[in-house]
Scaffold this motif. Structure first.
Motif, short mmCIF file in Angstrom:
data_model
loop_
_atom_site.label_atom_id
_atom_site.label_comp_id
_atom_site.label_asym_id
_atom_site.label_seq_id
_atom_site.Cartn_x
_atom_site.Cartn_y
_atom_site.Cartn_z
N ASP B 7 0.82 -1.21 0.06
CA ASP B 7 -0.11 0.14 0.03
C ASP B 7 1.01 1.20 0.04
O ASP B 7 0.55 2.22 -0.66
N GLU B 8 1.78 1.38 0.60
CA GLU B 8 3.02 2.28 0.97
C GLU B 8 3.49 2.67 -0.52
O GLU B 8 3.64 3.75 -0.89
N GLU B 9 3.96 1.72 -0.85
CA GLU B 9 4.50 1.93 -2.25
C GLU B 9 3.74 2.50 -3.48
O GLU B 9 4.01 3.10 -4.06
N LEU B 10 2.32 1.93 -3.21
CA LEU B 10 1.24 2.35 -4.31
C LEU B 10 0.96 4.01 -4.03
O LEU B 10 1.02 4.53 -4.93
N VAL B 11 1.03 4.17 -2.70
CA VAL B 11 0.86 5.59 -2.38
C VAL B 11 2.05 6.77 -2.88
O VAL B 11 1.65 7.67 -3.47
N VAL B 12 3.13 6.12 -2.86
CA VAL B 12 4.26 6.98 -3.26
C VAL B 12 4.01 6.99 -4.80
O VAL B 12 4.61 7.93 -5.43
N ALA B 13 3.61 5.89 -5.42
CA ALA B 13 3.75 5.94 -6.94
C ALA B 13 2.65 6.74 -7.28
O ALA B 13 2.71 7.54 -8.29
N HIS B 15 1.46 9.79 -5.77
CA HIS B 15 2.28 10.88 -5.44
C HIS B 15 3.16 11.28 -6.82
O HIS B 15 3.18 12.49 -7.30
N ALA B 16 3.60 10.36 -7.65
CA ALA B 16 4.33 10.82 -8.82
C ALA B 16 3.75 10.57 -9.92
O ALA B 16 4.12 10.67 -11.02
N GLY B 17 2.25 10.41 -9.75
CA GLY B 17 1.36 10.57 -11.01
C GLY B 17 0.97 9.53 -11.69
O GLY B 17 0.33 9.24 -12.70
N ASP B 18 1.20 8.17 -10.87
CA ASP B 18 0.98 6.79 -11.46
C ASP B 18 -0.59 6.42 -11.15
O ASP B 18 -0.89 6.00 -10.15
N LEU B 19 -1.41 6.76 -12.12
CA LEU B 19 -2.60 6.57 -12.02
C LEU B 19 -3.21 4.91 -11.82
O LEU B 19 -4.01 4.41 -11.27
N ARG B 20 -2.27 4.16 -12.35
CA ARG B 20 -2.53 2.52 -12.33
C ARG B 20 -2.33 2.15 -10.78
O ARG B 20 -2.71 1.16 -10.30
N ALA B 21 -1.36 2.76 -9.99
CA ALA B 21 -1.13 2.57 -8.78
C ALA B 21 -2.47 3.00 -8.19
O ALA B 21 -2.81 2.24 -7.13
N PHE B 22 -2.98 4.03 -8.55
CA PHE B 22 -4.35 4.47 -7.90
C PHE B 22 -5.32 3.56 -7.80
O PHE B 22 -6.18 3.12 -7.07
N ASP B 23 -5.50 2.90 -9.36
CA ASP B 23 -6.43 1.75 -9.79
C ASP B 23 -6.27 0.42 -8.61
O ASP B 23 -7.04 -0.12 -8.09
N ALA B 24 -4.93 0.22 -8.60
CA ALA B 24 -4.55 -0.74 -7.69
C ALA B 24 -5.11 -0.72 -6.13
O ALA B 24 -5.82 -1.43 -5.20
N LEU B 25 -4.91 0.55 -5.76
CA LEU B 25 -5.16 0.73 -4.11
C LEU B 25 -6.89 0.98 -3.98
O LEU B 25 -7.38 0.24 -3.10
N TYR B 26 -7.30 1.55 -5.02
CA TYR B 26 -8.97 1.46 -4.83
C TYR B 26 -9.33 0.12 -5.00
O TYR B 26 -10.41 -0.08 -4.43
N GLN B 27 -8.88 -0.61 -5.96
CA GLN B 27 -9.41 -2.12 -5.99
C GLN B 27 -9.19 -2.73 -4.87
O GLN B 27 -10.13 -3.64 -4.32
N ARG B 28 -8.34 -2.53 -4.03
CA ARG B 28 -7.64 -3.22 -2.96
C ARG B 28 -8.65 -2.88 -1.61
O ARG B 28 -9.03 -3.57 -0.83
N TRP B 29 -8.98 -1.54 -1.68
CA TRP B 29 -9.71 -0.82 -0.43
C TRP B 29 -11.07 -0.36 -0.41
O TRP B 29 -11.75 -0.45 0.41
N ALA B 30 -11.39 0.11 -1.56
CA ALA B 30 -12.73 1.01 -1.67
C ALA B 30 -13.92 0.19 -1.34
O ALA B 30 -14.84 0.79 -0.55
N ALA B 31 -14.12 -1.19 -1.77
CA ALA B 31 -15.30 -1.79 -1.50
C ALA B 31 -15.22 -2.28 -0.03
O ALA B 31 -16.39 -2.18 0.67
N ARG B 32 -14.34 -2.60 0.65
CA ARG B 32 -14.22 -2.87 2.07
C ARG B 32 -14.37 -1.56 2.88
O ARG B 32 -15.41 -1.46 4.01
#
Lengths: 153, 174
Positions: B7-13, B15-32
């Protein structure tokens, strides 16, 4: 492991919160004890009901909205500038003479390729394939041919 | 294919403008997170608005970035605080709880009846016990993360959860 120990650890087992050795011991007990296995099934069913009742998913619109907001906030100025410059380059106005020149080049190139593909010297006849001739073997074929002709007569 | 970054690596990514990282983080946490917040707020539209706010807050506040492996607990802590603050602001906690009352028992669909049973059982629990159960079952947090969200020792979070499950099972078997 006793049944009492097993049942007091069933919740931790269910949530994967036991140490590896404890987990293995409990799994072994569940495999051998019908009463504890039944108890575990009941626990599992009850918790599944809670999870099912609480399961819900946000709309796709939220994801789209949030993604756009994240892109707006976190895409760096350099990335934005790069994306903008590419978009600007694609959208730039192109003079008519450039379009005409490009079309001319394209048509000319296509015509040249077509011409080169059909080039053949019509003054020369097409080369014929070499004919295959059956070799004559007089010493072998002559008596046989004679015998055949005798029978026919 | 799921993203294997933490998760922390995704957050860093992100911040660097990586929207695929956002997709992954959203997929992991949003529904829960949504399921948990919906249980507290009881209103889907309000929950979505607040979920968006929570995720943007968590992604923006670099100064309060969690230690490695603590992202889930941190995310749910922010969500819980926002939900409770929202309920306090509206001064309608009781009204919301009432609106969370199960649908009429006249609805005899088996699934609806089961939902009714679960809701009643959850309502019968005290707030910390219900919350521990929801954080575990809906949020799928670990004991340690539940303890962080509730700001109690891990043993307390564990015993709350065990108590809630025992009460729930008693309610189901009654």
């Amino acid at each position: 492991m006793s049944c009492e120990d097993c049942q007091s650890s069933l919740i931790d087992y269910h949530y994967g919160e036991l140490a590896e050795s404890q987990r293995e011991a409990l799994a072994g007990h569940l495999g051998a004890c019908g009463a504890c296995a039944t108890e575990y099934c009941r626990l599992h069913a009850a918790l599944s009901e809670v999870a099912r009742a609480g399961s819900a998913a946000p709309s796709d619109a939220l994801r789209t909205r949030l993604r756009a907001e994240v892109a707006r906030r976190f895409t760096t100025p350099r990335q934005k500038a790069r994306a903008r410059s590419l978009l600007d380059w694609l959208r730039r106005p192109v003079p008519l003479y450039q379009v005409a020149a490009l079309l001319g080049l394209f048509v000319g190139g296509a015509a040249l390729i077509a011409t080169l593909g059909n080039t053949r010297d019509l003054s020369k006849p097409r080369a014929r394939p070499a004919q295959i001739r059956t070799p004559l073997i007089p010493t072998y074929d002559a008596p046989r041919l004679g015998a055949v002709s005798d029978n026919l007569l | 294919m799921s993203d294997l970054r933490t998760d922390e690596e995704l957050v860093v990514a992100i911040h660097a403008g990586d929207l695929r990282a956002f997709d992954a983080l959203y997929q992991r946490w949003a529904a829960r997170l949504y399921g948990y917040m919906l249980r507290i707020l009881g209103d889907a539209a309000q929950t979505e608005d607040l979920l968006q706010e929570v995720m943007l807050t968590v992604l923006s506040e670099r100064t309060t970035s969690p230690r490695p492996g603590r992202f889930g607990g941190w995310l749910f802590t922010v969500a819980r605080n926002r939900c409770l603050s929202q309920l306090r602001q509206a001064k309608s906690h009781q009204a919301k709880l009432e609106s969370l009352q199960p649908p009429s028992a006249a609805n005899s669909e088996p699934a609806a009846l089961r939902d009714l049973l679960v809701r009643e059982a959850l309502q019968s629990l005290t707030e910390p016990h219900r919350e521990a159960l929801l954080l575990k079952e809906v949020g799928q947090l670990s004991y340690r993360e539940i303890a962080e969200v509730q700001d109690v020792p891990e043993g307390t979070a564990k015993s709350r959860l065990h108590f809630a499950i025992a009460a729930l099972r008693r309610a189901f078997s009654a």
